[in-house]
Motif scaffolding. Sequence first.
Motif, mmCIF file in Angstrom:
data_model
loop_
_atom_site.group_PDB
_atom_site.id
_atom_site.type_symbol
_atom_site.label_atom_id
_atom_site.label_comp_id
_atom_site.label_asym_id
_atom_site.label_seq_id
_atom_site.Cartn_x
_atom_site.Cartn_y
_atom_site.Cartn_z
ATOM 1 N N ALA A 1 0.862 -1.274 0.113
ATOM 2 C CA ALA A 1 -0.120 -0.006 -0.021
ATOM 3 C C ALA A 1 0.908 1.258 -0.055
ATOM 4 C CB ALA A 1 -0.904 -0.156 1.188
ATOM 5 N N SER B 1 -4.008 4.664 -4.133
ATOM 6 C CA SER B 1 -4.518 5.827 -4.192
ATOM 7 C C SER B 1 -3.729 6.665 -3.189
ATOM 8 C CB SER B 1 -5.823 5.832 -3.670
ATOM 9 O OG SER B 1 -6.344 5.646 -2.325
ATOM 10 N N SER C 1 -5.538 3.444 -0.231
ATOM 11 C CA SER C 1 -6.194 2.219 -0.655
ATOM 12 C C SER C 1 -5.740 1.246 -1.727
ATOM 13 C CB SER C 1 -7.693 2.803 -1.035
ATOM 14 O OG SER C 1 -8.611 1.747 -1.669
ATOM 15 N N SER D 1 -7.412 -1.193 -3.153
ATOM 16 C CA SER D 1 -8.360 -1.646 -3.918
ATOM 17 C C SER D 1 -8.140 -1.846 -5.438
ATOM 18 C CB SER D 1 -9.751 -1.055 -3.649
ATOM 19 O OG SER D 1 -9.693 0.376 -3.912
#
Lengths: 310, 236
Positions: free
Chosen positions: B64, B72, B76, B78
């Motif tokens: 991350a 992001s 995030s 995802s």
Amino acid sequence: MADEITFSGLTTTGGRVASVLSALMLEKLHDPTDLRAVMTEVPWQALGSDTMSVTLDAAPGAFTAATSETSHGSAANNAAYTTGKFDLQVARYVRAYQVSDLFGITGGPVDLAAVVDTLTAGVGLTMTDLLTALFNSVSTSVGATTVDLSVDTVYDAAFSLNSAGVVAGPGAPLTMVLHATQINDFRQSLRSESGAIQFVSAETLATKGPGYQGTWNNIDIWQSDSCPTINAGADRSGCMFGKGGFAYTMAPVSALQGHIPASNILVDAGSVIVEASRDADNGLTKALATMYPAVAEVEDSRCCEIVSDA
Amino acid sequence: MTTNRTLHLNKPKRDEMTIDTRAGLPVAARNIRPQKRFAYIVYPKSWEYVNGSGFLPVLRRVVAMPGANGVSRNGSISRAVSTAIEKGATYIDPKDPRLGEYMDYVQYYDTDTGGKWFVDFCQKATILPGGEILWNADDAVEEMKVFRRHLVEHGIVPPMVNEVFLWLLNREQRTHDNLLARSAQNPHLRKRADSLEKRIESMRAEWEKVNAEKVSAAKSGAGRRPKRKTANVLEG
């Protein structure tokens, strides 16, 4: 005898000082590896998003023979035109140093300019961190956990890439980024090889930037302390990849010039901007560097992770 | 203020911060970059044979780090995870209740700069007086093996299929043959070749022992594969 003028006496009474700062300043040990040179740079376009999707065009395909003179059979059926894409989503990275007024007026080799230079030198390190963070998410991997890196493993990675269609040539060598421990193990393994397997060290080649170690079998080898530990700290994650395996962008922070008073800008290097922030009440000046980078894996099949003992 | 009385001071106060106190992993002095937050993924071919533990999935990480592979600005992952899933990966959700005691496996130590150093759940750090950090890699690897076994036994990671086993076996066999071929010029390679030969035998035995049913199921599972049609090579 009495009243000799001695160093120890003057040190006590103020005629001498115990030590002075040398005008020569040496750099503290660090790994300055900047891996921007091994990635494809994609110019940033400010068009209303923090994410830039880059298209990978469809690969050409061989034609299909028609079944007869008057019938194409299925040869003229539409072929799939399968494109791909990868996303570069920029994020803000900052680093700041704050100096006091007393720091400024006492002088010395470390001054505000030196502090600002140190700030801008961190740009390459940030890009290296962003790249090496992706190594462990590459789907293809060679090497084994807790086993030292060997020449065989490096060959495995090169063969794996070659089988995937990543063909290395004189103009487009493969790139391998390893941790120092992995480089040591690789050199150690090379020592026990026979035949004409030679490592051409960086000293005999034109330099390619900090971190470049040399070339071997058409593989450019880079070393970085940023290659992460994996498997509960037992291993290091390096990577071999072909041209275009990874891409980066750096949003031009020069666009922020309208946001920052011109007199506050200490450095505007396009991709990084250093501004001064003054706290007059406390006699402090902060030099704050800002950049907006992004790194992405372009095509997974162009990359192969190299796992070996840490 | 002076006094004409004699004073006896016999109870010095303790200074508990004689030099300094240390809180968290030292990263500032040695310019160490802490590990970032991550989540595990497993690719279909990410398997390895571990002596004594059998076939275990190899855990990979999506890190991350904002700006890396679509992570992001607020960290995030995802988008990075969905990219990995598109490549065939299985995402090990830290909140998956099947993880049991391993739930929330993403853990961290504080650093002396106020940051976080993310680690595998079983990693323990020893900080030497000079600030050097030593990790319990050997013990942690053993604990990780148990965790990796847990992922398979609880259906979090799909079991290894026969084709992947054959691919692994073929890879080891090729390495073995290669070592053997070069051992005439490099006698020390013979030792590695012998060791690899034993490993290959163990891999076969393990696969037959543990996954005998799966092997037969995979062999009979031809219906899932695209059907091959007979071609008339003369007429086209």
